[in-house]
Enzyme design. Structure first.
Site, PDB file in Angstrom:
ATOM      1  N   ASP A 230       0.826  -1.205   0.000  1.00  0.00           N
ATOM      2  CA  ASP A 230       0.000   0.000   0.000  1.00  0.00           C
ATOM      3  C   ASP A 230       0.862   1.257   0.000  1.00  0.00           C
ATOM      4  OD1 ASP A 230      -2.286  -1.625   0.147  1.00  0.00           O
ATOM      5  OD2 ASP A 230      -2.165  -1.703   2.328  1.00  0.00           O
ATOM      6  N   ASN A 254      10.247   1.872  -3.857  1.00  0.00           N
ATOM      7  CA  ASN A 254      10.879   0.719  -3.218  1.00  0.00           C
ATOM      8  C   ASN A 254      11.427   1.085  -1.842  1.00  0.00           C
ATOM      9  OD1 ASN A 254      10.373  -0.847  -5.467  1.00  0.00           O
ATOM     10  ND2 ASN A 254      12.480  -0.834  -6.226  1.00  0.00           N
TER      11      ASN A 254
END
Length: 288
Positions: A230, A254
């Site tokens: 999320d 990331n």
């Protein structure tokens, strides 16, 4: 960087009840020695909280029950900086997620949708400059309905994996999935733009099934992977909509995901997104 993104998240709001144990139980097995915690959750609420903390102007469209949990979930989003005026009060109880997490951060989740089944677009308006992010913890009918009135950028996190109507795939400006979801949804090979996460191997951008960008993951020993996807969705959406090139946006997302797995909460504190553009900077507030 300047975060130029007005984001509306349409999606689920859950109260998370989490049991942390040394290992996950097999079918029919009971595992003792667990630690119980309660916290805000739901894929929609997780994405909204992350987006606001990363610096986007964020509002949440969703529903909670007329119960104490509903008040707590609304307050948690408000505390994260999310605009909550478009969170409806439903007749059903607030959605609940029952989560088990083991010592390696792996999880099992069962979701009771509750008030999330009553999320509605009645009275909701979307501006030309708004980016809308949604997920599949609300009804597919609502996702299909959402595709029409959004005049701006529409991003769909196709999780949990469910077949998407062709008109939704055609309308979406970006679809975000993990590698398992991508394999379960072959129709995404024809989508305009898809982001795929590969866990500890990184993430990629694909245009009509062809890879156009890739970024490696950061090595982390996770505390919990709940909420990491999320947070990645929020960060990638904000990054791309603020003008970052694809691979730079992937790298930042990331790093945000890596920060999330180091926190037991599905809605951890974050620095603003610009801090995640440089790999030498901290990944969470406590490291400053």
């Amino acid at each position: 960087m300047t975060i130029a993104c007005a984001l509306t998240v349409v999606g689920s709001i859950n109260a998370d009840i989490t049991a942390t144990t040394d290992r996950l139980p097999a079918a029919g097995e009971t595992v003792g020695g667990g630690r119980l915690s309660r916290s805000p959750g739901g894929k929609g609420a997780n994405q909204a909280a992350a987006a606001a903390r990363l610096g986007a102007r964020t509002r949440m469209v969703g529903a909670v029950g007329r119960d104490a949990e509903g008040q707590e979930m609304r307050q948690a989003l408000r505390a994260a900086g999310v605009l909550v005026d478009d969170i409806a009060e439903a007749t059903a109880e607030t959605g609940t997620a029952l989560i088990m997490v083991d010592s390696a951060g792996e999880n099992q989740i069962a979701v009771c949708e509750g008030a999330n089944a009553e999320v509605s677009l009645d009275g909701i308006e979307f501006g030309e400059d708004e980016t809308v992010l949604t997920q599949l913890e609300i009804s597919m009918d609502l996702i299909t309905e959402l595709a029409a009135p959004v005049p701006g950028h529409l991003v769909i996190n196709a999780a949990p994996a469910l077949p998407l109507p062709a008109e939704v795939v055609d309308r979406a400006d970006l679809i975000i999935v993990n590698e398992t979801e991508y394999s379960l949804l072959p129709q995404l090979q024809e989508a305009r733009l898809v982001a795929v996460t590969y866990g500890d191997r990184g993430s990629a951008l694909l245009a009509h099934g062809e890879q156009i960008g890739f970024a490696e993951a950061l090595a982390r020993k996770p505390v919990s992977t709940v909420g990491a996807g999320d947070a990645f969705c929020a960060a990638l959406t904000i990054g791309l909509r603020s003008g970052l090139p694809g691979e730079e946006a992937l790298r930042a997302a990331n790093r945000v995901g890596a920060a999330t797995v180091m926190d037991a909460s599905a809605q951890p504190e974050f620095l603003t997104l610009d801090h995640y553009l440089d790999s030498s900077t901290p990944t969470v507030k406590d490291e400053r």
